[in-house]
Design an enzyme around this catalytic site. Structure first.
Site, PDB file in Angstrom:
ATOM      1  N   LYS A  53       0.769  -1.197  -0.140  1.00  0.00           N
ATOM      2  CA  LYS A  53       0.076  -0.066   0.130  1.00  0.00           C
ATOM      3  C   LYS A  53       0.815   1.406  -0.006  1.00  0.00           C
ATOM      4  O   LYS A  53       2.034   1.284   0.278  1.00  0.00           O
ATOM      5  CB  LYS A  53      -0.823   0.045   1.227  1.00  0.00           C
ATOM      6  N   ARG A 151     -10.323  -0.354  15.044  1.00  0.00           N
ATOM      7  CA  ARG A 151     -10.477   0.348  13.958  1.00  0.00           C
ATOM      8  C   ARG A 151     -11.475  -0.464  13.125  1.00  0.00           C
ATOM      9  O   ARG A 151     -12.638  -0.589  13.423  1.00  0.00           O
ATOM     10  CB  ARG A 151      -8.985   0.542  13.130  1.00  0.00           C
ATOM     11  N   HIS A 183      -5.840  -7.504  13.062  1.00  0.00           N
ATOM     12  CA  HIS A 183      -4.524  -6.623  13.002  1.00  0.00           C
ATOM     13  C   HIS A 183      -4.348  -6.313  14.281  1.00  0.00           C
ATOM     14  O   HIS A 183      -5.141  -5.909  15.376  1.00  0.00           O
ATOM     15  CB  HIS A 183      -4.875  -5.378  12.005  1.00  0.00           C
ATOM     16  N   ARG A 239       1.729 -10.942   7.374  1.00  0.00           N
ATOM     17  CA  ARG A 239       1.372  -9.736   6.327  1.00  0.00           C
ATOM     18  C   ARG A 239       2.248  -8.450   6.757  1.00  0.00           C
ATOM     19  O   ARG A 239       1.949  -7.342   7.269  1.00  0.00           O
ATOM     20  CB  ARG A 239       0.084  -9.100   6.749  1.00  0.00           C
ATOM     21  N   TYR A 289      14.806  30.985   5.268  1.00  0.00           N
ATOM     22  CA  TYR A 289      13.623  31.940   5.711  1.00  0.00           C
ATOM     23  C   TYR A 289      13.454  32.036   7.250  1.00  0.00           C
ATOM     24  O   TYR A 289      13.764  31.079   8.033  1.00  0.00           O
ATOM     25  CB  TYR A 289      12.371  31.312   5.185  1.00  0.00           C
ATOM     26  N   CYS A 336      13.242  24.678   3.042  1.00  0.00           N
ATOM     27  CA  CYS A 336      11.995  25.233   2.381  1.00  0.00           C
ATOM     28  C   CYS A 336      10.848  24.517   1.506  1.00  0.00           C
ATOM     29  O   CYS A 336      11.267  23.313   1.520  1.00  0.00           O
ATOM     30  CB  CYS A 336      12.597  26.419   1.439  1.00  0.00           C
ATOM     31  N   MET A 337      10.182  24.785   0.679  1.00  0.00           N
ATOM     32  CA  MET A 337       9.482  24.028  -0.153  1.00  0.00           C
ATOM     33  C   MET A 337      10.428  23.214  -1.095  1.00  0.00           C
ATOM     34  O   MET A 337      10.004  21.888  -0.992  1.00  0.00           O
ATOM     35  CB  MET A 337       8.436  24.725  -0.900  1.00  0.00           C
ATOM     36  N   ASP A 338      11.408  23.970  -1.485  1.00  0.00           N
ATOM     37  CA  ASP A 338      12.048  23.056  -2.891  1.00  0.00           C
ATOM     38  C   ASP A 338      13.484  23.010  -2.393  1.00  0.00           C
ATOM     39  O   ASP A 338      14.265  22.108  -3.217  1.00  0.00           O
ATOM     40  CB  ASP A 338      12.054  24.011  -3.937  1.00  0.00           C
TER      41      ASP A 338
HETATM   42  C1  LIG Z   1       0.103  -1.670   6.885  1.00  0.00           C
HETATM   43  C2  LIG Z   1      -0.662  -2.924   7.384  1.00  0.00           C
HETATM   44  C3  LIG Z   1       0.394  -4.090   7.556  1.00  0.00           C
HETATM   45  C4  LIG Z   1       1.516  -3.959   7.547  1.00  0.00           C
HETATM   46  O1  LIG Z   1       2.211  -3.394   8.406  1.00  0.00           O
HETATM   47  P1  LIG Z   1       3.820  -3.184   8.921  1.00  0.00           P
HETATM   48  O2  LIG Z   1       3.883  -2.613  10.157  1.00  0.00           O
HETATM   49  O3  LIG Z   1       4.138  -2.412   7.977  1.00  0.00           O
HETATM   50  O4  LIG Z   1       4.282  -4.667   8.747  1.00  0.00           O
HETATM   51  C5  LIG Z   1      -0.406  -5.170   7.653  1.00  0.00           C
HETATM   52  N1  LIG Z   1      -1.636  -5.383   7.824  1.00  0.00           N
HETATM   53  C6  LIG Z   1      -2.531  -4.330   7.705  1.00  0.00           C
HETATM   54  C7  LIG Z   1      -4.139  -4.525   7.828  1.00  0.00           C
HETATM   55  C8  LIG Z   1      -2.051  -3.304   7.517  1.00  0.00           C
HETATM   56  O5  LIG Z   1      -2.763  -2.170   7.213  1.00  0.00           O
END
Ligand SMILES: *Cc1c(COP(=O)(O)O)cnc(C)c1O
Length: 399
Positions: A53, A151, A183, A239, A289, A336-338
């Site tokens: 992601k 969540r 999770h 995961r 700045y 700064c921005m850039d």
């Molecule tokens: C982002 C995420 C992960 C991975 O988590 P890490 O801490 O980066 O290993 C696994 N499962 C879910 C549902 C997540 O949102």
């Protein structure tokens, strides 16, 4: 070693030939493959879903996905439907699971593309199965239990109804419940009481679902931290996200340490640029700045053409270090921005000299983890915020 550029998303995508590929996030795909291999060994038999992601945590989602699959991942995980479809449109056929959406999103197309979907409520199972009927293909569902993160996911009181909805959809041929999952909230704090409690609640949810007749392909709970430190959380599938990119989910303070370091994870991203200018200025000159930095003596300033629009945190003003001409140099004055400025004293630098903002630390450059500690954040935020203006270049494509 070959070097390829991934056409970046965003408004600069059609002006690639004007981009300086010396200012770039260089991504070591061999490191991603290596990290996935280590994580698979550590997961002792569980399959691995590489979480890609947020543009592969800033590393580029599609190249990161290919590297993770080459390293032994058999699943890919993303948050949004759009991310899942980006993987499919790139021709990736591996199982892809996606878990974050609101009612009304285009589930039909995503089901037709064979993407697995999480479902956390009866209403969500119903919306997804209606879309499956339109798609002419059963949805592949992972029922999500809230085991204590608060969540998404069904709380224990709502879990039996979610299981029933899954069984009904399966009986009607509109879905296959392929996963049960949850999770973790505090896996990065080994010994936190929430870890044992979440293992218990998820274990109970699995028992209830199996007793009711569900036979999922995979039960999964472990993020990177749990993959490394909580064997009971590994179930059939782990995961990991951050550890795939070589950053330690449980860092100990300082440049090294933690279970990821012990395992041999290798950071995959090196952020580099080149000095746009080097010049001598006198003592007592205000820099950038707000004049939040003043030269204490005649000195040489270097101008680095990256700024907060590129993901260099403005809170790094007078704080963060970068590596130039063989040494670390603190940012002098406001980011700064850039652009931002460094003060190298009487050291010899010139326009065009390489700047390494962060990387694996091999040459003495800071790591993303060190930047995160100085800023009071986590390495995840450092790498995911690198902006669309920075091209990602790839090493280790064919290695
Ligand atoms: C982002 C995420 C992960 C991975 O988590 P890490 O801490 O980066 O290993 C696994 N499962 C879910 C549902 C997540 O949102």
């Amino acid at each position: 070693m070959s070097l390829r550029q991934w056409p970046n998303r965003g408004p600069v995508a059609d002006t690639l030939e004007f981009m300086s590929f010396t200012t770039a996030a260089r991504i070591d795909l061999a490191a991603i493959r290596h990290n996935v291999g280590l994580l698979r060994e550590r997961a002792s038999g569980a399959a691995l879903m590489a979480v890609v992601k947020a543009d592969g945590y800033g590393h580029g989602m599609v190249p990161a996905a290919h590297a993770a699959l080459a390293g032994g991942a058999s699943w890919l995980g993303v948050a949004t439907l759009a991310e899942a479809m980006t993987l499919r449109r790139a021709g990736i056929e591996a199982p892809v699971m996606c878990w974050l959406y609101a009612p009304g999103e285009p589930f039909e197309e995503v089901i037709a593309a064979g993407v697995d979907l999480s479902a956390h409520s009866v209403a969500q199972v119903e919306e997804i199965t209606r879309a499956a009927v339109r798609a002419g293909r059963p949805a592949r569902l992972h029922l999500k239990a809230d085991s204590g993160l608060s969540r998404s996911g069904a709380s224990p009181a709502d879990w039996p109804a979610l299981v029933d909805a899954g069984l009904r959809a399966q009986a009607e041929g509109q879905a296959a419940v392929v996963g049960l999952w949850s999770h973790m909230a505090c896996a990065d704090e080994p010994g936190h009481p929430a870890n044992a409690s979440q293992l218990r609640v998820f274990g109970e949810a699995v028992r209830i679902a199996e007793k009711a007749g569900l036979r999922p392909e995979v039960r999964h709970l472990a993020n990177s931290a749990a993959t490394l430190t909580l064997p009971e959380a590994r179930y059939d599938l782990v995961r990991p996200g951050i550890a795939v990119y070589g950053l330690d989910p449980i860092p100990s303070p300082g440049p090294v340490g933690g279970p990821g370091w012990d395992l041999g994870l290798r950071p995959a991203m090196t952020l580099t640029g080149r000095l746009a200018l080097a010049k001598r200025v006198g003592a007592g000159e205000g820099v950038s700045y707000g004049h939040r930095y003043t030269t204490s003596a005649e000195t040489t300033l270097g101008l680095v053409p990256l700024g907060y629009a590129d993901g260099i945190p403005r809170q790094g003003t007078n704080l963060l270090e970068v590596w130039v001409a063989g040494r670390r140099r603190r940012i002098a004055g406001t980011v700064c921005m850039d652009q931002f400025v460094i003060d190298v004293g009487d050291d010899v630098i010139k326009a065009g000299d390489e700047v390494v903002l962060f990387g694996p630390g091999d040459r003495g450059e800071p790591t993303a983890q060190e930047w995160a500690e100085m800023l009071g954040t986590i390495s995840y935020e450092i790498v995911t915020r690198i902006g669309a203006r920075i091209p990602r270049t790839y090493d280790g494509v064919d290695a």
